[in-house]
Design an enzyme around this catalytic site. Structure first.
Site, short mmCIF file in Angstrom:
data_model
loop_
_atom_site.label_atom_id
_atom_site.label_comp_id
_atom_site.label_asym_id
_atom_site.label_seq_id
_atom_site.Cartn_x
_atom_site.Cartn_y
_atom_site.Cartn_z
N ARG A 55 47.28 28.32 32.85
CA ARG A 55 48.66 27.71 33.83
C ARG A 55 48.41 26.89 34.85
O ARG A 55 49.17 25.64 34.87
CB ARG A 55 49.47 29.14 34.28
N THR A 56 47.59 27.11 35.70
CA THR A 56 47.66 26.24 37.13
C THR A 56 47.24 24.72 36.49
O THR A 56 47.79 23.75 37.14
CB THR A 56 46.57 26.86 37.79
N LYS A 84 24.25 19.97 35.88
CA LYS A 84 22.82 19.43 36.43
C LYS A 84 22.22 19.83 37.58
O LYS A 84 21.27 19.23 38.25
CB LYS A 84 22.73 17.98 35.91
N ARG A 105 39.89 23.85 41.77
CA ARG A 105 39.66 25.44 41.59
C ARG A 105 38.02 25.76 41.70
O ARG A 105 37.36 25.28 40.90
CB ARG A 105 40.41 26.11 40.40
N HIS A 133 45.45 31.04 47.01
CA HIS A 133 45.88 30.20 45.98
C HIS A 133 47.52 29.82 46.46
O HIS A 133 48.46 30.32 46.09
CB HIS A 133 46.21 31.33 44.72
C1 NCD Z 1 46.04 33.79 39.13
C2 NCD Z 1 44.82 33.24 39.51
O1 NCD Z 1 44.01 32.31 39.00
O2 NCD Z 1 44.47 33.61 40.97
N1 NCD Z 1 46.58 33.26 38.18
C3 NCD Z 1 47.22 32.10 38.14
O3 NCD Z 1 46.68 30.97 38.73
N2 NCD Z 1 48.34 32.03 37.67
C4 NCD Z 1 46.07 35.63 38.87
C5 NCD Z 1 45.12 35.97 38.06
O4 NCD Z 1 43.91 35.43 37.72
O5 NCD Z 1 45.00 37.35 37.96
#
Ligand code: NCD
Length: 306
Positions: A55-56, A84, A105, A133
């Site tokens: 999703r993100t 590397k 991320r 997040h």
């Molecule tokens: C979450 C995350 O990556 O922290 N997912 C997201 O971004 N919607 C939640 C999760 O991984 O449980």
């Protein structure tokens, strides 16, 4: 309020006034999300994902495309030069030559903050280990606001992995700026991280409990989370808490008619599929709201809104 060229590292860097403005901006993006626009034409987003995501990353990229911009990036660090041995600072200093903004991320806490120190362009934290997040928290707030008309006055339960779940850390910080009662439901092993708890408790009413029994009937928003298996150092500990909570139609017998159930997704077994068809389920609506919110954030940071 200035958003142009601003980093989004922690939700704690934002005031309530700023968050309310972001929520209003998201609302204005709804029609554009259904069609498209050209307001970020010629702008490039780089998504650097050192951890799995569906999703993100896709919603950041989709948001950028819907605003008329473009997106590049990697979701498989094993295929990039990081493999590397390139360090994060060098990766950032390279990528900023290609892009106008970076969504990052990373499994390490503090990674987004570090990246922002090296980068000349804005950095958006799309998940920093178990820490935070912030864009998920913003889309969660937007979902609550849309469903309930206001955030103040609500009883909100954050349930599941409050120790390793980064979405609930950012969301708890954000909710502490509103007049809400926060119910923190987790096994002892997965209690809310101390630094978050202390900050939030100083601002709003917080109740910690191990189960949902007895409180479900007073809850307005039930926010479920996945137990974050990959963050456990010891799988024996994971085995103890695995499957700790499960919401099914039986559990929903005695809840408010307008209870809203949210989940950042992915879900494992904490919400039964049968719940999807009930009027309470909002986790797929959150996904749409994620696009709208990320459009708002990109437009604000690029200085392309009113
Ligand atoms: C979450 C995350 O990556 O922290 N997912 C997201 O971004 N919607 C939640 C999760 O991984 O449980």
């Amino acid at each position: 309020m200035e958003f142009k060229r601003r980093d989004i590292i922690s939700i704690k860097d934002f005031t309530r006034k700023e968050i309310d403005y972001i929520l209003e901006t998201a609302e204005t993006m709804e029609p554009l999300a259904k069609t498209s626009s050209n307001i970020l034409h010629g702008k490039m987003l780089a998504t650097l994902f050192f951890e799995p995501s569906t999703r993100t990353r896709l919603s950041f990229e989709a948001a950028m495309h819907k605003l008329g911009g473009s997106a590049i990036g990697f979701a498989e660090p094993g295929m990039a030069s990081v493999k590397k041995g390139e360090n994060l600072a060098d990766t950032i200093r390279v990528v900023e030559n290609y892009a106008d903004i970076i969504a990052l991320r990373h499994p390490l806490e503090g990674a987004a903050r570090l990246a922002a120190e090296f980068a000349q362009i804005p950095i958006i934290n799309a998940g920093s280990g178990a820490e935070e997040h912030p864009t998920q928290a913003l889309l969660d707030l937007y979902t609550i606001l849309k469903e309930k008309d206001q955030i103040d006055g609500l009883n909100i339960a954050l349930t599941g992995d409050l120790r390793y779940g980064r979405t609930v850390h950012s969301l708890a910080y954000a909710l502490s700026l509103y007049d809400v009662k926060l119910h923190l439901i987790s096994p002892e092993l997965l209690q809310m991280r101390r630094e978050v708890l202390d900050t939030v408790k100083a601002k709003i009413q917080v109740v910690e409990k191990k189960g949902l029994d007895g409180i479900l009937s007073e809850i307005d928003v039930l926010y479920m989370t996945r137990i974050q298996k990959e963050r456990f150092a010891d799988m024996a500990e994971y085995a103890k808490v695995k499957g700790a909570y499960k919401i099914d139609c039986n559990v929903l017998n005695n809840v408010k008619k307008d209870l809203v159930i949210m989940h950042p997704l992915p879900r494992i077994d904490e919400i039964a599929n049968e719940v999807d068809a009930t009027p309470h389920a909002r986790y797929f609506q959150q996904v749409w709201n994620g696009i709208v919110m990320r459009m708002a954030l990109l437009a604000l940071i690029m200085g392309a809104t009113g």
